[in-house]
Write an enzyme that holds these catalytic residues in place. Structure first.
Site, mmCIF file in Angstrom:
data_model
loop_
_atom_site.group_PDB
_atom_site.id
_atom_site.type_symbol
_atom_site.label_atom_id
_atom_site.label_comp_id
_atom_site.label_asym_id
_atom_site.label_seq_id
_atom_site.Cartn_x
_atom_site.Cartn_y
_atom_site.Cartn_z
ATOM 1 N N SER A 1 -24.470 -57.296 -28.769
ATOM 2 C CA SER A 1 -25.930 -57.209 -28.889
ATOM 3 C C SER A 1 -26.501 -58.322 -29.758
ATOM 4 O O SER A 1 -27.506 -58.939 -29.432
ATOM 5 C CB SER A 1 -26.341 -55.859 -29.489
ATOM 6 O OG SER A 1 -25.980 -54.816 -28.629
ATOM 7 N N LYS B 1 -26.062 -41.602 -30.869
ATOM 8 C CA LYS B 1 -27.136 -41.504 -29.862
ATOM 9 C C LYS B 1 -27.787 -40.116 -29.809
ATOM 10 O O LYS B 1 -28.946 -40.000 -29.438
ATOM 11 C CB LYS B 1 -26.601 -41.869 -28.470
ATOM 12 C CG LYS B 1 -26.292 -43.353 -28.323
ATOM 13 C CD LYS B 1 -25.848 -43.695 -26.917
ATOM 14 C CE LYS B 1 -25.529 -45.170 -26.793
ATOM 15 N NZ LYS B 1 -25.235 -45.567 -25.422
ATOM 16 N N GLY C 1 -20.452 -37.484 -24.310
ATOM 17 C CA GLY C 1 -21.312 -37.948 -25.412
ATOM 18 C C GLY C 1 -22.660 -38.476 -24.934
ATOM 19 O O GLY C 1 -23.112 -38.193 -23.820
ATOM 20 N N GLY C 2 -23.308 -39.281 -25.789
ATOM 21 C CA GLY C 2 -24.651 -39.793 -25.510
ATOM 22 C C GLY C 2 -24.740 -40.650 -24.258
ATOM 23 O O GLY C 2 -25.678 -40.505 -23.463
ATOM 24 N N ALA C 3 -23.758 -41.536 -24.045
ATOM 25 C CA ALA C 3 -23.771 -42.386 -22.843
ATOM 26 C C ALA C 3 -23.571 -41.532 -21.597
ATOM 27 O O ALA C 3 -24.193 -41.759 -20.560
ATOM 28 C CB ALA C 3 -22.688 -43.454 -22.933
ATOM 29 N N ARG D 1 -12.085 -33.861 -23.568
ATOM 30 C CA ARG D 1 -10.752 -33.724 -24.167
ATOM 31 C C ARG D 1 -10.287 -32.272 -24.160
ATOM 32 O O ARG D 1 -9.115 -31.984 -24.056
ATOM 33 C CB ARG D 1 -10.754 -34.261 -25.608
ATOM 34 C CG ARG D 1 -10.618 -35.783 -25.635
ATOM 35 C CD ARG D 1 -10.804 -36.318 -27.013
ATOM 36 N NE ARG D 1 -12.169 -36.123 -27.499
ATOM 37 C CZ ARG D 1 -12.687 -36.748 -28.534
ATOM 38 N NH1 ARG D 1 -11.963 -37.615 -29.205
ATOM 39 N NH2 ARG D 1 -13.933 -36.525 -28.913
ATOM 40 N N GLY E 1 -19.307 -52.597 -17.523
ATOM 41 C CA GLY E 1 -20.649 -52.234 -17.980
ATOM 42 C C GLY E 1 -21.554 -53.393 -18.348
ATOM 43 O O GLY E 1 -22.632 -53.171 -18.916
ATOM 44 N N GLN F 1 -30.254 -52.856 -19.816
ATOM 45 C CA GLN F 1 -30.839 -52.008 -20.853
ATOM 46 C C GLN F 1 -31.374 -52.861 -22.008
ATOM 47 O O GLN F 1 -32.370 -52.504 -22.639
ATOM 48 C CB GLN F 1 -29.858 -50.914 -21.326
ATOM 49 C CG GLN F 1 -28.663 -51.329 -22.143
ATOM 50 C CD GLN F 1 -28.977 -51.595 -23.606
ATOM 51 O OE1 GLN F 1 -29.990 -51.158 -24.132
ATOM 52 N NE2 GLN F 1 -28.112 -52.347 -24.244
#
Length: 246
Positions: free
Chosen positions: A16, A64, A126-128, A148, A226, A233
């Site tokens: 980033s 997130k 999770g968040g993603a 998991r 990705g 994004q």
């Protein structure tokens, strides 16, 4: 000067800072983007006190979802997803957004290329993963989750039979397994059950080809990383930071 950044932990994998600082230099903007590796979200307060010129930041693993209670406002899409990856700061107030949804949708469109997908398998919760689930629902693609431990309505990795893998032509890795510097790690699925009808998407973009992708390719699957999602994004993030209506 306007300051922006990324919060998360760890941040060794992230590009980033390079992406945004190159953009600022290329466009002649008096802006700076830096990484804030926070071992706890409690450290965010110190960051904001130290940098009163901070205008916004991206949020990555593992914050997130945890960031949401700290926000003054949240955009409708981020609220529906239940995860935030962009925070805009205006007059000390923080508003959360989710640009992962937009980024993943662009990547998914390219990967499936108009093909009808029977079932998808989403690795991680999770968040993603929440952004991925949101997009799949919008597109009417049924999916199952893998975690998991067998959470409610999810498979555990050790319950994924070959038959289950064959029934899910689209498999999306939303976990950090295989992300730099731990490039030898990969989700524990039976790759031999895959074939040329499978499409594998890894949300990781560093390294360019993860072990998950390499193993999928070995058994004939089409694979995508990705990077497109990251770039799309990031573009959407910059629009939010610069749009006075947001």
């Amino acid at each position: 000067m306007k300051r922006y950044g990324l919060i998360g932990h760890p941040l060794k994998h992230s590009q980033s800072r390079f992406y945004f600082n190159n953009k600022f230099e290329h466009e002649g903007l008096d802006c700076l983007y830096q990484h804030f590796d926070l071992k706890s979200l409690d450290e965010l307060k110190e960051v904001m006190e130290k940098y009163p010129d901070l205008c916004g930041f991206n949020v990555t693993i593992p914050y997130k979802e945890a960031i949401i209670p700290m926000l003054d406002e949240i955009d409708d899409v981020a609220k529906a997803v239940g995860a935030v990856n962009v925070v805009k700061i205006t007059n000390g107030k923080m508003k959360g957004y989710n640009t992962d949804v937009y980024g993943f949708e662009q990547l998914l469109n390219r990967a499936i290329n108009g093909k009808a997908i029977g079932h998808a398998l989403v690795l991680g919760t999770g968040g993603a993963s929440k952004a991925v689930q949101y997009v799949l629902k919008q597109k009417g693609i049924p999916f199952d989750l893998v975690s998991r431990s067998a959470e409610k309505g999810a498979y555990a990795y050790d319950t994924l039979t070959d038959e289950v893998l064959r029934q899910h032509q689209l498999i999306i890795n939303t976990t950090p397994l295989g992300m730099f510097p731990h490039i030898d790690e990969f989700p524990d699925i039976h790759y031999q059950a895959l074939g040329n009808k499978h499409i594998l998407i890894d949300l990781i973009y560093n390294p360019k080809e993860t072990a998950f992708m390499e193993l999928g390719k070995t058994w004939g699957a089409k694979v995508y990383n990705g990077m497109q999602m990251f770039e799309e994004q990031a573009k959407k993030t910059w629009e939010i930071f610069n749009d006075h209506d947001h």
